[in-house]
Write a protein that holds these residues in place. Structure first.
Motif, PDB file in Angstrom:
ATOM      1  N   CYS A  62       0.837  -1.199   0.000  1.00  0.00           N
ATOM      2  CA  CYS A  62       0.000   0.000   0.000  1.00  0.00           C
ATOM      3  C   CYS A  62       0.872   1.249   0.000  1.00  0.00           C
ATOM      4  CB  CYS A  62      -0.912   0.003   1.228  1.00  0.00           C
ATOM      5  SG  CYS A  62      -2.107   1.365   1.221  1.00  0.00           S
ATOM      6  N   TYR A  63       0.471   2.187  -0.838  1.00  0.00           N
ATOM      7  CA  TYR A  63       1.074   3.508  -0.849  1.00  0.00           C
ATOM      8  C   TYR A  63       0.085   4.447  -0.165  1.00  0.00           C
ATOM      9  CZ  TYR A  63       4.852   1.778  -3.603  1.00  0.00           C
ATOM     10  OH  TYR A  63       5.956   1.078  -3.995  1.00  0.00           O
ATOM     11  N   GLN A 114      -0.954   7.907   1.099  1.00  0.00           N
ATOM     12  CA  GLN A 114      -0.642   9.247   0.627  1.00  0.00           C
ATOM     13  C   GLN A 114      -1.123  10.302   1.610  1.00  0.00           C
ATOM     14  OE1 GLN A 114      -1.665   9.911  -3.489  1.00  0.00           O
ATOM     15  NE2 GLN A 114      -1.837  12.095  -3.173  1.00  0.00           N
ATOM     16  N   TYR A 137       4.156  10.021  -0.081  1.00  0.00           N
ATOM     17  CA  TYR A 137       3.794   8.660   0.300  1.00  0.00           C
ATOM     18  C   TYR A 137       4.539   8.306   1.588  1.00  0.00           C
ATOM     19  CZ  TYR A 137       1.919   7.448  -4.379  1.00  0.00           C
ATOM     20  OH  TYR A 137       1.190   7.374  -5.535  1.00  0.00           O
ATOM     21  N   GLY A 191       6.483   0.636  -0.219  1.00  0.00           N
ATOM     22  CA  GLY A 191       5.275   0.963   0.534  1.00  0.00           C
ATOM     23  C   GLY A 191       5.161  -0.002   1.701  1.00  0.00           C
ATOM     24  N   TYR A 223      -9.497   3.117   1.144  1.00  0.00           N
ATOM     25  CA  TYR A 223      -8.398   2.638   0.301  1.00  0.00           C
ATOM     26  C   TYR A 223      -8.961   2.200  -1.040  1.00  0.00           C
ATOM     27  CZ  TYR A 223     -10.170  -1.778   2.102  1.00  0.00           C
ATOM     28  OH  TYR A 223     -10.989  -2.812   2.454  1.00  0.00           O
ATOM     29  N   ARG A 228      -5.779  -1.203  -6.583  1.00  0.00           N
ATOM     30  CA  ARG A 228      -5.351  -0.609  -7.854  1.00  0.00           C
ATOM     31  C   ARG A 228      -4.877  -1.603  -8.888  1.00  0.00           C
ATOM     32  NH1 ARG A 228      -4.220   4.820  -7.202  1.00  0.00           N
ATOM     33  NH2 ARG A 228      -4.286   4.799  -9.482  1.00  0.00           N
ATOM     34  N   THR A 232      -3.755   1.843  -2.804  1.00  0.00           N
ATOM     35  CA  THR A 232      -3.421   3.189  -2.353  1.00  0.00           C
ATOM     36  C   THR A 232      -4.443   3.583  -1.286  1.00  0.00           C
ATOM     37  OG1 THR A 232      -4.722   4.196  -4.145  1.00  0.00           O
ATOM     38  CG2 THR A 232      -2.331   3.986  -4.493  1.00  0.00           C
ATOM     39  N   GLU A 236      -5.664   7.225   1.169  1.00  0.00           N
ATOM     40  CA  GLU A 236      -5.479   8.632   1.508  1.00  0.00           C
ATOM     41  C   GLU A 236      -6.136   8.995   2.830  1.00  0.00           C
ATOM     42  OE1 GLU A 236      -6.385  11.403  -1.606  1.00  0.00           O
ATOM     43  OE2 GLU A 236      -5.522  10.114  -3.136  1.00  0.00           O
ATOM     44  N   LYS A 265       6.610  12.473  -3.673  1.00  0.00           N
ATOM     45  CA  LYS A 265       6.587  11.503  -4.777  1.00  0.00           C
ATOM     46  C   LYS A 265       7.759  11.681  -5.738  1.00  0.00           C
ATOM     47  CE  LYS A 265       1.576  11.057  -4.755  1.00  0.00           C
ATOM     48  NZ  LYS A 265       0.353  11.290  -5.552  1.00  0.00           N
ATOM     49  N   LEU A 289       0.028   4.233 -10.958  1.00  0.00           N
ATOM     50  CA  LEU A 289      -0.742   4.811  -9.860  1.00  0.00           C
ATOM     51  C   LEU A 289      -0.923   6.316 -10.053  1.00  0.00           C
ATOM     52  CD1 LEU A 289       0.810   3.021  -6.728  1.00  0.00           C
ATOM     53  CD2 LEU A 289      -1.309   2.435  -7.943  1.00  0.00           C
ATOM     54  N   GLU A 290       0.165   6.988 -10.385  1.00  0.00           N
ATOM     55  CA  GLU A 290       0.125   8.442 -10.494  1.00  0.00           C
ATOM     56  C   GLU A 290      -0.675   8.926 -11.692  1.00  0.00           C
ATOM     57  OE1 GLU A 290       4.193   9.838 -10.031  1.00  0.00           O
ATOM     58  OE2 GLU A 290       4.373   8.640  -8.209  1.00  0.00           O
TER      59      GLU A 290
END
Length: 162
Positions: free
Chosen positions: A7-8, A10, A15, A34, A64, A67, A86, A88, A107, A126-127
């Motif tokens: 998991c990233y 954020q 991250y 991660g 979450y 992804r 991911t 946040e 990042k 992801l980005e």
């Protein structure tokens, strides 16, 4: 093949990364990754994600996104299906981790750290907000020798890799 999660988490443009410097016989030794880990027997990827994130960081994820799945093949290590997430939203405070040092990294700065070559590929996905994906990464030692996205081979180098 084992099942794992990664998991990233954020916060703003950063991250939460784990610099793997404490665990013995660690295939990720010295790398920045991660947070996550191995799925236990009868545990879903989501259950593993929540457990591992809490164990490694002290954070409880409250939202979450699943992804993609990354298939790792290596000439040195057991094969792995890594379920990539991911997040946040979370509660709690970042604590100490027995496997390494946790640090919030911008990042862009992250890309200058010691990462696995294939990590650049899925970080780009992801980005760019790519839809759910399947990524296969084949390594000989620490060198990425093959990558395929959704079954189609990718040209290497990717993201400036050689």
């Amino acid at each position: 093949m084992k099942n794992t999660t990664l998991c990233y988490i954020q916060r703003g443009s950063a991250y939460l990364m784990l610099h793997r410097v404490k665990k013995e016989n660690d295939l990720n030794e010295g790398k920045w990754i991660g947070v996550g880990g191995k799925c236990e027997e009868n545990e879903s990827p989501e259950e593993c994600l929540l457990r591992e994130c809490f164990e490694e960081t002290g954070l409880t994820l409250t939202s979450y996104r699943y992804r993609g799945i990354v298939t790792f093949v290596s000439d040195r290590w057991e094969g792995e299906y890594m379920h990539l997430f991911t997040a946040e939203e979370f509660t709690g405070q970042v604590g100490a981790c027995s496997e390494g040092v946790l640090e919030w990294l911008d990042k862009k700065a992250l890309r200058t750290r010691n990462l696995w070559q294939g990590d650049h590929i899925f970080l780009d996905l992801l980005e760019s907000e790519a839809p759910f994906f399947s990524l296969k990464l084949v390594y000989q030692g620490d060198r990425l020798t093959h990558a395929a996205l959704n079954g189609s081979p990718l040209s290497l180098p990717w993201a400036g890799l050689s």
